[in-house]
Structure formats: C-alpha cells, structure tokens
Design a protein around this motif. Structure first.
Motif: not given
Length: 255
Positions: A79, A82-83, A87, A103, A143, A147-148, A150
């Motif tokens: 995740a 992918e994020s 970005a 991160n 998580y 993923t924020r 997005r």
C-alpha cells in the motif's frame, strides 16, 4: 482488509485448536487407584500443570505474533509503494522525495520495533487482548499515514497531527513495555532495557515536538526538513535498538 480478516481467522482457529486439545487432556480417563501393599510403596498422585494467564503461554508468543506481523505489514508495504507511485504523478519535487524517505524509514522502524519485541520477550510476556489491539492500531496508523496522499483531506496539518498523536501513543507503549517486563529481567539486561526504552521515548518526544512546533507555527523548519530530521532520528533509534538487543545475548559474569 482481507489480510486483517485472514489474521483474525488464524487467531480464532489457533485458539479453537488449543481449547480442543486442553479439553481432551482434562477429560482423559483417570488412572485406576493404586492399592498399596505391605511390600509396595504407593505411587504419588499426578500433579496437574499450572494454569497460565493470558491468551497464550509465553513460549508461544513469538509464532502467532510474527504471523500477524507478516500478514499486516506485507499488505501495508505494498500500500505504501502504491501510494508513493500515485503521488509521483503530481510531481516528484523535493517534498515528495523527503516524504518517500520518511515513510519508508518509519515503516521499517515500526516493523523492526515489533520484531524485536517478538524476539526479546518471547519467554517473558503473557500475551493478552491489549497486545493484539496495539498491533492492529499501529498498522491502522501506518495505513492512514501512507495512503493519505490519495485523499483531499490528507494535507500537511493532518499529517503533522497524525505524527504527534502517534508519537504520544508510541511513548506510552514503550513505557508500558518496560514496566511489564523489567521485573522478569536480570539486573544487567534490565539496565540495558532501561537505556533502550528511554532512548525510544526521547526520540518520539523530539519528533512529536517538531511536529507540534510546525502546527503552532513556531518552527522555521521546512516540511522536507522535518521529514529528513525525523527520519534521521528514527534511523539512530533503529541502530541503538539493534545494538541493545544484541547485547542481550552477550555472556556476562555479573548478576
């Protein structure tokens, strides 16, 4: 979500299996009474093993704990990747690359901290419901943090408040860990553990302080500067933690 469900099913199945085995043991037919004779000493009655408290005996802490960590963090790693790829479509500037470093460092630090707990406290910790709750809450934080990017509401202010809240949560967790395990440790290892947990708390206090200063507008540190400074402190924390953990296995003549 599917990994969380799989982990929960694994836990339920594991507990059901242990319950069935314990029930089978306790319901086994008792041996016929031994009749003592003049030339024969009666056998002593069998002694039942002590009942342990908590969900799992300390010796089985590591297996189930590592299973849950592998399921959750495997999902979180993909995740995160992918994020970061999503970005990058908005522009790979200095802020983006500093966020990538931050991160991945915080992901590695959290995973390393929980792995060290499984290795060190395997025989010193009676696992309970609260310990599983901490694992899932920590993964939930990761998580949301990763993923924020997005979502429109995942701006800088939300990011800093998330870091501040988790720093307080982590400091409390390290303090609780020391209080729950220090009484079962030898004197030499207890001193090492006190230094390690104090370092963990201090690093989180500094990172939380940097986040709070940006929230209040007191800091002249840029957002990339905050990312790199926090990542550096966490990497130092990883080094200290690894070195302290290795010192547990060193032989010592001291009590």
């Amino acid at each position: 979500m599917r990994y969380v469900i799989i982990a929960a099913l694994c836990l339920v199945g594991y507990r059901a299996g242990r319950w069935a085995r314990n029930r089978h043991t306790t319901q086994a037919p008792s041996a016929p009474p031994v009749v003592a004779s003049a030339n024969r000493t009666p056998r002593p009655a069998p002694v039942s093993p002590p009942v342990r408290s908590g969900l799992l005996p300390p010796g089985e802490f590591k297996t189930l704990y590592l299973l849950i960590l592998s399921l959750l963090h495997g999902n979180i790693f993909f995740a995160l990747t992918e994020s970061m790829l999503i970005a990058s479509e908005k522009g790979a500037d200095a802020t983006y690359w500093s966020l990538v470093v931050f991160n991945y460092v915080i992901f590695f630090r959290i995973l390393q901290s929980q792995l060290m707990a499984a290795l060190k406290y395997d025989s010193r910790w009676t696992l309970g419901v609260f310990d599983y709750l901490v694992v899932f809450l920590t993964c939930l934080f990761e998580y949301v943090l990763f993923t924020r990017v997005r979502f429109s509401w995942g701006g800088e202010d939300f990011f800093l408040r998330l870091i501040l809240g988790f720093a307080a949560f982590g400091a409390f967790g390290y303090l609780l860990t020391y209080l729950r395990t220090s009484g079962r440790l030898p004197k030499r290892i207890r001193r090492v553990e006190l230094f390690l947990q104090s370092t963990n708390v201090l690093v989180l206090v500094v990172v939380g302080g940097l986040a709070l200063s940006r929230i209040l507008g007191w800091s002249h540190l840029t957002l990339p500067g905050f990312h790199y400074a926090s990542a550096f402190l966490l990497l130092v924390n990883v080094y200290v933690s690894m070195k302290a953990t290795l010192s547990w296995r060193r032989p010592s003549s001291r009590p």
